[in-house]
Design a protein around this motif. Structure first.
Motif, PDB file in Angstrom:
ATOM      1  N   ASN A  99      24.678  20.513  16.473  1.00 60.87           N
ATOM      2  CA  ASN A  99      26.040  20.623  15.958  1.00 60.87           C
ATOM      3  C   ASN A  99      26.639  21.995  16.254  1.00 60.87           C
ATOM      4  O   ASN A  99      27.845  22.113  16.523  1.00 60.87           O
ATOM      5  CB  ASN A  99      26.054  20.350  14.454  1.00 60.87           C
ATOM      6  N   ALA A 100      25.807  23.038  16.204  1.00 59.51           N
ATOM      7  CA  ALA A 100      26.303  24.386  16.490  1.00 59.51           C
ATOM      8  C   ALA A 100      26.790  24.484  17.929  1.00 59.51           C
ATOM      9  O   ALA A 100      27.873  25.038  18.194  1.00 59.51           O
ATOM     10  CB  ALA A 100      25.209  25.417  16.217  1.00 59.51           C
ATOM     11  N   LEU A 101      26.027  23.940  18.874  1.00 57.48           N
ATOM     12  CA  LEU A 101      26.442  24.002  20.265  1.00 57.48           C
ATOM     13  C   LEU A 101      27.640  23.095  20.532  1.00 57.48           C
ATOM     14  O   LEU A 101      28.497  23.416  21.363  1.00 57.48           O
ATOM     15  CB  LEU A 101      25.282  23.626  21.184  1.00 57.48           C
ATOM     16  N   GLY A 102      27.694  21.962  19.840  1.00 56.76           N
ATOM     17  CA  GLY A 102      28.872  21.109  19.975  1.00 56.76           C
ATOM     18  C   GLY A 102      30.127  21.816  19.490  1.00 56.76           C
ATOM     19  O   GLY A 102      31.194  21.696  20.096  1.00 56.76           O
ATOM     20  N   HIS A 103      29.993  22.548  18.395  1.00 57.81           N
ATOM     21  CA  HIS A 103      31.111  23.319  17.854  1.00 57.81           C
ATOM     22  C   HIS A 103      31.504  24.438  18.813  1.00 57.81           C
ATOM     23  O   HIS A 103      32.685  24.653  19.092  1.00 57.81           O
ATOM     24  CB  HIS A 103      30.709  23.894  16.486  1.00 57.81           C
ATOM     25  N   LEU A 104      30.505  25.152  19.343  1.00 60.92           N
ATOM     26  CA  LEU A 104      30.771  26.254  20.277  1.00 60.92           C
ATOM     27  C   LEU A 104      31.460  25.753  21.544  1.00 60.92           C
ATOM     28  O   LEU A 104      32.333  26.426  22.102  1.00 60.92           O
ATOM     29  CB  LEU A 104      29.453  26.954  20.626  1.00 60.92           C
ATOM     30  N   GLN A 105      31.090  24.583  21.990  1.00 58.41           N
ATOM     31  CA  GLN A 105      31.655  24.038  23.222  1.00 58.41           C
ATOM     32  C   GLN A 105      33.159  23.787  23.110  1.00 58.41           C
ATOM     33  O   GLN A 105      33.865  23.757  24.124  1.00 58.41           O
ATOM     34  CB  GLN A 105      30.942  22.736  23.582  1.00 58.41           C
ATOM     35  N   GLU A 106      33.658  23.651  21.887  1.00 56.91           N
ATOM     36  CA  GLU A 106      35.079  23.384  21.701  1.00 56.91           C
ATOM     37  C   GLU A 106      35.958  24.532  22.187  1.00 56.91           C
ATOM     38  O   GLU A 106      37.117  24.321  22.561  1.00 56.91           O
ATOM     39  CB  GLU A 106      35.359  23.088  20.224  1.00 56.91           C
ATOM     40  N   PHE A 107      35.440  25.790  22.175  1.00 55.51           N
ATOM     41  CA  PHE A 107      36.262  26.915  22.624  1.00 55.51           C
ATOM     42  C   PHE A 107      35.537  27.825  23.606  1.00 55.51           C
ATOM     43  O   PHE A 107      35.995  28.929  23.885  1.00 55.51           O
ATOM     44  CB  PHE A 107      36.770  27.735  21.424  1.00 55.51           C
ATOM     45  N   ALA A 108      34.390  27.375  24.156  1.00 61.03           N
ATOM     46  CA  ALA A 108      33.691  28.117  25.198  1.00 61.03           C
ATOM     47  C   ALA A 108      33.924  27.410  26.536  1.00 61.03           C
ATOM     48  O   ALA A 108      33.428  26.298  26.741  1.00 61.03           O
ATOM     49  CB  ALA A 108      32.194  28.189  24.897  1.00 61.03           C
ATOM     50  N   PRO A 109      34.682  28.013  27.464  1.00 56.92           N
ATOM     51  CA  PRO A 109      34.954  27.343  28.744  1.00 56.92           C
ATOM     52  C   PRO A 109      33.690  27.048  29.533  1.00 56.92           C
ATOM     53  O   PRO A 109      33.640  26.078  30.284  1.00 56.92           O
ATOM     54  CB  PRO A 109      35.840  28.348  29.487  1.00 56.92           C
TER      55      PRO A 109
END
Length: 392
Positions: A368-378
């Protein structure tokens, strides 16, 4: 490049990588959404490589192309060799030698007796070590199937991070499959019969010299920096230099027939180097033992954007053990119109962020943390998920 949808472990678009036509294998991590709208990460196996298709290049012409390309990149400096020891592998020495399956072959930078070889032997006591000229040669040895794994230093408790290896992690397609923490024992070595009072100079790696400042100042000797501490031991032994000492490992003294004049001469007794174990394929993450995950990502410019990135881990009680920022080699500067201050075309460094966190990709909180990070990490890439080394 924005990455939407699935994030593949080690297989997303990379920055500045030269593709040598090696196809990734092993397991791939995908972020998927089930019928109830819940996101999770799944691991699926890739097809097994065929022996004829992947373990060696398809033809002599293809092999020569890889060799020529590697030579063009500037690799190939040789370390002084000894007739009784294996010659360090250079990228110009690309010949396939199949492993007999009895021992894992591990590449490392340096010559026999290097601290990196000690780290390899700590992780795999029965391994066959393969010395290499450069860090990049150790990477390519694994990519070209000359070795199964590579062991490379990534940070030292006194000297800090080895930035070159952070850059190589992104440039190559290897996966982190383990880590090794090695307590460094800096030893003063010399030829048999030579005492400390006869030494006029001491050779070693710059970090070893800097970390032994107190004893070297007392001896009043000149300091000569070399690329490899074990290589300095080999040089002094092969040239019978009676006025020169070496700071290297105790095992280097045994290999090259030098006397151990003093042990643990470092200024700070708590001197620890952390190494990474790299392989062609990732390992399956587990949740029944302590695991660590390493990632690299980029962020768009804006207020609080790094805070938001770190918050995705804090919100899920995930501990960060390392954060390292490196300017992007291919795009070091970003031009921004700063309307808040009235200035136009401001130039900022454009960074890559490397993070290690204590969680396994088998755990929903990490997914979930990486899914969340992917939302604003190009750009986001998982470098590896691997067991933590808790021993010294």
């Amino acid at each position: 490049m924005a990455l939407k949808g699935a994030v593949k472990l080690g297989c997303v678009p990379q920055l500045g990588i030269s593709d040598l036509s090696f196809r990734p294998s092993g397991f791939v991590c995908y972020r998927v959404r089930d019928k109830d709208g819940v996101c999770r990460w799944e691991w699926t196996p890739r097809a097994i490589r065929s022996t004829n298709d992947d373990k060696t290049p398809s033809s002599a012409v293809e092999l020569q192309r890889v060799v020529d390309q590697s030579r063009a990149n500037g690799s190939g400096r040789l370390v002084k060799e000894s007739s009784s020891l294996p010659r360090p592998l250079s990228i110009t020495d690309v010949t396939y030698s199949p492993n007999d399956g009895k021992k894992v072959r591990i590449s490392y930078k340096g010559v026999p007796g290097a601290y990196s070889e000690d780290a390899a032997l700590k992780a795999y006591p029965q391994c066959e070590t393969v010395p290499c000229d450069e860090f990049e040669d150790a990477f390519k040895a694994v990519e070209l199937w000359l070795t199964e794994k590579a062991v490379l230093p990534i940070e030292n408790s006194l000297g800090g991070s080895i930035h070159r290896n952070y850059d190589l992690l992104l440039r190559h397609r290897l996966h982190i499959v383990g880590e090794v923490q090695l307590a460094v024992n800096l030893c003063l070595l010399a030829l048999p019969g030579v005492g400390t009072e006869q030494l006029k100079r001491v050779l070693s790696h710059p970090q070893a010299l800097a970390q032994s400042d107190i004893i070297l100042s007392k001896l009043g000797v000149a300091r000569e920096s070399v690329d490899d501490a074990a290589g300095a031991a080999q040089f002094v032994a092969s040239n019978r230099l009676r006025d020169a000492g070496v700071i290297a490992s105790a095992r280097a003294a045994q290999i090259y027939g030098l006397n151990l004049l003093a042990e643990r001469i470092q200024d700070d007794s708590d001197n620890i180097t952390r190494y990474l174990v790299l392989a062609r394929d990732p390992i399956m993450p587990r949740a029944d033992k302590p695991f660590k995950t390493s990632i690299v990502f980029t962020l768009e410019e804006g207020p609080g954007v790094l805070f938001k990135a770190l918050a995705v881990f804090a919100l899920r009680d995930i501990s960060l053990t390392k954060i390292e920022s490196r300017p992007q080699r291919k795009r070091p500067l970003r031009v921004v119109d700063d309307s808040n201050t009235g200035s136009a075309n401001c130039r900022y460094f454009d960074y890559l962020f490397y993070i290690d966190f204590e969680a396994s990709m088998a755990e929903p909180r990490a997914q979930n943390a990486l899914g969340h990070l992917q939302e604003f990490a190009p750009f986001l890439r998982v470098l590896g998920c691997y067991p933590m080394d808790t021993t010294l």
